[in-house]
Motif scaffolding. Sequence first.
Motif, PDB file in Angstrom:
ATOM      1  N   GLU A 187       0.836  -1.197   0.000  1.00 41.03           N
ATOM      2  CA  GLU A 187       0.000   0.000   0.000  1.00 41.03           C
ATOM      3  C   GLU A 187       0.875   1.252   0.000  1.00 41.03           C
ATOM      4  O   GLU A 187       0.632   2.202  -0.741  1.00 41.03           O
ATOM      5  N   LYS A 188       1.919   1.221   0.822  1.00 42.02           N
ATOM      6  CA  LYS A 188       2.813   2.390   0.909  1.00 42.02           C
ATOM      7  C   LYS A 188       3.504   2.650  -0.423  1.00 42.02           C
ATOM      8  O   LYS A 188       3.640   3.787  -0.853  1.00 42.02           O
ATOM      9  N   LYS A 189       3.951   1.604  -1.065  1.00 41.67           N
ATOM     10  CA  LYS A 189       4.634   1.739  -2.356  1.00 41.67           C
ATOM     11  C   LYS A 189       3.704   2.387  -3.393  1.00 41.67           C
ATOM     12  O   LYS A 189       4.087   3.293  -4.135  1.00 41.67           O
ATOM     13  N   GLN A 190       2.438   1.925  -3.411  1.00 35.13           N
ATOM     14  CA  GLN A 190       1.473   2.463  -4.376  1.00 35.13           C
ATOM     15  C   GLN A 190       1.216   3.947  -4.135  1.00 35.13           C
ATOM     16  O   GLN A 190       1.187   4.750  -5.062  1.00 35.13           O
ATOM     17  N   LYS A 203      -3.559   5.760 -11.480  1.00 35.69           N
ATOM     18  CA  LYS A 203      -3.943   4.767 -10.473  1.00 35.69           C
ATOM     19  C   LYS A 203      -5.426   4.406 -10.545  1.00 35.69           C
ATOM     20  O   LYS A 203      -5.780   3.236 -10.408  1.00 35.69           O
ATOM     21  N   ALA A 204      -6.292   5.391 -10.737  1.00 28.77           N
ATOM     22  CA  ALA A 204      -7.727   5.067 -10.799  1.00 28.77           C
ATOM     23  C   ALA A 204      -8.011   4.142 -11.987  1.00 28.77           C
ATOM     24  O   ALA A 204      -8.715   3.135 -11.851  1.00 28.77           O
ATOM     25  N   LYS A 205      -7.432   4.476 -13.137  1.00 31.18           N
ATOM     26  CA  LYS A 205      -7.651   3.615 -14.318  1.00 31.18           C
ATOM     27  C   LYS A 205      -7.102   2.218 -14.085  1.00 31.18           C
ATOM     28  O   LYS A 205      -7.713   1.219 -14.481  1.00 31.18           O
ATOM     29  N   GLU A 206      -5.949   2.147 -13.452  1.00 30.77           N
ATOM     30  CA  GLU A 206      -5.322   0.850 -13.194  1.00 30.77           C
ATOM     31  C   GLU A 206      -6.208   0.007 -12.253  1.00 30.77           C
ATOM     32  O   GLU A 206      -6.404  -1.196 -12.479  1.00 30.77           O
ATOM     33  N   PHE A 207      -6.712   0.653 -11.216  1.00 29.59           N
ATOM     34  CA  PHE A 207      -7.588  -0.044 -10.255  1.00 29.59           C
ATOM     35  C   PHE A 207      -8.866  -0.513 -10.968  1.00 29.59           C
ATOM     36  O   PHE A 207      -9.324  -1.649 -10.772  1.00 29.59           O
ATOM     37  N   GLU A 208      -9.416   0.348 -11.825  1.00 34.94           N
ATOM     38  CA  GLU A 208     -10.638  -0.034 -12.558  1.00 34.94           C
ATOM     39  C   GLU A 208     -10.395  -1.258 -13.434  1.00 34.94           C
ATOM     40  O   GLU A 208     -11.209  -2.210 -13.445  1.00 34.94           O
ATOM     41  N   ASN A 209      -9.269  -1.267 -14.156  1.00 35.21           N
ATOM     42  CA  ASN A 209      -8.975  -2.411 -15.027  1.00 35.21           C
ATOM     43  C   ASN A 209      -8.778  -3.684 -14.212  1.00 35.21           C
ATOM     44  O   ASN A 209      -9.256  -4.756 -14.597  1.00 35.21           O
ATOM     45  N   GLY A 229     -24.458  16.465 -14.071  1.00 39.22           N
ATOM     46  CA  GLY A 229     -23.778  15.487 -13.227  1.00 39.22           C
ATOM     47  C   GLY A 229     -23.478  16.059 -11.863  1.00 39.22           C
ATOM     48  O   GLY A 229     -24.122  17.024 -11.412  1.00 39.22           O
ATOM     49  N   TYR A 230     -22.524  15.455 -11.203  1.00 39.95           N
ATOM     50  CA  TYR A 230     -22.149  15.860  -9.855  1.00 39.95           C
ATOM     51  C   TYR A 230     -20.693  15.456  -9.667  1.00 39.95           C
ATOM     52  O   TYR A 230     -20.086  14.880 -10.586  1.00 39.95           O
ATOM     53  N   ASN A 231     -20.102  15.742  -8.512  1.00 43.73           N
ATOM     54  CA  ASN A 231     -18.736  15.290  -8.278  1.00 43.73           C
ATOM     55  C   ASN A 231     -18.696  14.158  -7.266  1.00 43.73           C
ATOM     56  O   ASN A 231     -18.881  14.369  -6.065  1.00 43.73           O
ATOM     57  N   TYR A 232     -18.475  12.958  -7.788  1.00 39.07           N
ATOM     58  CA  TYR A 232     -18.297  11.778  -6.933  1.00 39.07           C
ATOM     59  C   TYR A 232     -16.942  11.126  -7.245  1.00 39.07           C
ATOM     60  O   TYR A 232     -16.802   9.910  -7.171  1.00 39.07           O
ATOM     61  N   ARG A 233     -15.954  11.953  -7.634  1.00 34.86           N
ATOM     62  CA  ARG A 233     -14.666  11.399  -8.066  1.00 34.86           C
ATOM     63  C   ARG A 233     -13.873  10.767  -6.912  1.00 34.86           C
ATOM     64  O   ARG A 233     -13.940  11.217  -5.777  1.00 34.86           O
ATOM     65  N   ILE A 234     -13.051   9.792  -7.278  1.00 30.25           N
ATOM     66  CA  ILE A 234     -12.062   9.248  -6.335  1.00 30.25           C
ATOM     67  C   ILE A 234     -10.731   9.935  -6.628  1.00 30.25           C
ATOM     68  O   ILE A 234     -10.509  10.397  -7.759  1.00 30.25           O
ATOM     69  N   SER A 235      -9.870  10.029  -5.624  1.00 27.48           N
ATOM     70  CA  SER A 235      -8.551  10.633  -5.869  1.00 27.48           C
ATOM     71  C   SER A 235      -7.534   9.545  -6.199  1.00 27.48           C
ATOM     72  O   SER A 235      -7.749   8.357  -5.905  1.00 27.48           O
ATOM     73  N   GLU A 236      -6.424   9.953  -6.789  1.00 26.42           N
ATOM     74  CA  GLU A 236      -5.367   8.994  -7.127  1.00 26.42           C
ATOM     75  C   GLU A 236      -4.769   8.340  -5.872  1.00 26.42           C
ATOM     76  O   GLU A 236      -4.376   7.184  -5.897  1.00 26.42           O
ATOM     77  N   LEU A 237      -4.714   9.097  -4.779  1.00 20.66           N
ATOM     78  CA  LEU A 237      -4.154   8.539  -3.537  1.00 20.66           C
ATOM     79  C   LEU A 237      -5.001   7.366  -3.040  1.00 20.66           C
ATOM     80  O   LEU A 237      -4.480   6.323  -2.656  1.00 20.66           O
ATOM     81  N   HIS A 238      -6.318   7.576  -3.050  1.00 15.23           N
ATOM     82  CA  HIS A 238      -7.215   6.504  -2.601  1.00 15.23           C
ATOM     83  C   HIS A 238      -7.147   5.299  -3.539  1.00 15.23           C
ATOM     84  O   HIS A 238      -7.061   4.157  -3.100  1.00 15.23           O
ATOM     85  N   ALA A 239      -7.169   5.590  -4.845  1.00 12.39           N
ATOM     86  CA  ALA A 239      -7.135   4.491  -5.818  1.00 12.39           C
ATOM     87  C   ALA A 239      -5.845   3.684  -5.673  1.00 12.39           C
ATOM     88  O   ALA A 239      -5.850   2.457  -5.805  1.00 12.39           O
ATOM     89  N   ALA A 240      -4.758   4.368  -5.361  1.00 13.77           N
ATOM     90  CA  ALA A 240      -3.464   3.688  -5.222  1.00 13.77           C
ATOM     91  C   ALA A 240      -3.531   2.638  -4.104  1.00 13.77           C
ATOM     92  O   ALA A 240      -3.088   1.495  -4.279  1.00 13.77           O
ATOM     93  N   VAL A 241      -4.118   3.015  -2.974  1.00 16.17           N
ATOM     94  CA  VAL A 241      -4.239   2.066  -1.862  1.00 16.17           C
ATOM     95  C   VAL A 241      -5.115   0.880  -2.297  1.00 16.17           C
ATOM     96  O   VAL A 241      -4.826  -0.282  -1.994  1.00 16.17           O
ATOM     97  N   GLY A 242      -6.168   1.200  -3.042  1.00 10.74           N
ATOM     98  CA  GLY A 242      -7.087   0.163  -3.509  1.00 10.74           C
ATOM     99  C   GLY A 242      -6.411  -0.879  -4.388  1.00 10.74           C
ATOM    100  O   GLY A 242      -6.719  -2.076  -4.294  1.00 10.74           O
ATOM    101  N   ILE A 243      -5.484  -0.443  -5.246  1.00  8.48           N
ATOM    102  CA  ILE A 243      -4.777  -1.399  -6.117  1.00  8.48           C
ATOM    103  C   ILE A 243      -4.050  -2.442  -5.274  1.00  8.48           C
ATOM    104  O   ILE A 243      -4.145  -3.642  -5.517  1.00  8.48           O
ATOM    105  N   ALA A 244      -3.350  -1.955  -4.250  1.00 12.58           N
ATOM    106  CA  ALA A 244      -2.575  -2.869  -3.400  1.00 12.58           C
ATOM    107  C   ALA A 244      -3.500  -3.809  -2.642  1.00 12.58           C
ATOM    108  O   ALA A 244      -3.225  -5.002  -2.511  1.00 12.58           O
TER     109      ALA A 244
END
Length: 398
Positions: free
Chosen positions: A11-14, A38-44, A231-246
């Motif tokens: 998680e730290k590395k990501q 990171k978000a795209k990577e997590f989605e894939n 629409g609206y803003n329900y975006r995730i940030s890259e920091l959060h997505a990075a943790v999610g990948i790990a």
Amino acid sequence: MPGFELFGEKEKKQVNDVLETGVLMRYGFDGMRNGQWKAKEFENALSKRMQCKYTHLVSSGTAALTVALASAGVGAGDEVLMPTFTFVASFESILALGAVPILVDVDATLTLNPDAVKKAITSKTKAVMPVHMCGSMADLKALKTICDSHNLLLVEDACQAIGGSYEGKPLGTYGDLGCFSFDFVKTITSGEGGAVVTNNKNYYVNADHYSDHGHDHIGSDRGAEEHPFLGYNYRISELHAAVGIAQLERLDEFLQRQQQYYTIVREALSTISEITFREVPVGGIENYSFLSFFMPTQELAEKAHKALGAEGVDACFYWFANNWHYYKKWDHLTNKTSLGKLPKEVQEQLPDYTKSDFSLSDKWVGRNISCLIKLSWTTEEVEERAQKMVETIKGLLN
Ligand SMILES: *Cc1c(COP(=O)(O)O)cnc(C)c1O
């Protein structure tokens, strides 16, 4: 269940990859981001793990539910059927669209009872939203049959059951749309975050636009993008997505450990003939984040819950009396208590829940105790715990 228990180097590395570039946003800044998406990577990765065509990440599980419903066209006055036993996010996500949450009984599966769903359908019903509570699923086949014959959407809330499956399909991918949460106490966490999964391209494109102010995401200049709809803003940030990948990389390891510990406790409790276990629909495989069982009476369930706590067996829940998870304590919904005026449709169509009969739900939830399966336990701790549970409960039954 909580993946935070095993937070570590991966998680730290990501996260560090993102900190190195300083691009915390998931869209744009192509030149600065050094190839990190990171978000795209997590989605894939999530689409691959869940064997579905599309995944769109958002800021929370609650946001995922709202975005899922919105992307399929649910709006003001549409009725969405949801269980009496769930998390408050279910009705919040519906109300956010001006749609109307219709509570429906749960049964021995601790999730939507198909016959009660059938009875609750009106000309205004647009969607059925089962919640796969505590690691196990609704009878999805029966619900899908009902949805197909009434032309209703099936939206799965798989926030508490990621990694479980039904008829070989990962939970979340059986219905039209599915939702996950990566909040801090879920099986895998990104701190805050959620995902919408679907095999429907149209819903996916709508979710992608809707969760980012309606941006169409065409080209590489955000300022020049069109807005095909609001629409609206329900975006995730890259920091959060990075943790999610790990954490996603570790999902199967987490599930395996949960199953191992769950099995130890279940086998121990099975020696008590008065206890029965939560019903898992045929074709379903739990994610083993909780072990849920029924005591013979409500009184014994209350007593067992208290006694387990007194014996130091932590993380066992009696949901019947819980503020977040059972309709009995949702006074703010029942009384329509909101800061500002609610939409006219909600005011007019929301049933008077003080008059509802949810005795079927009460019959099951009133006798239920659900014990969290923690990842941080050792096998010895689980065995000790299982023994203590058996002794405590047997003591009450004698
Ligand atoms: C956690 C949870 C949600 C909401 O997720 P958040 O990410 O906390 O907004 C929705 N439904 C269920 C069943 C949950 O357990």
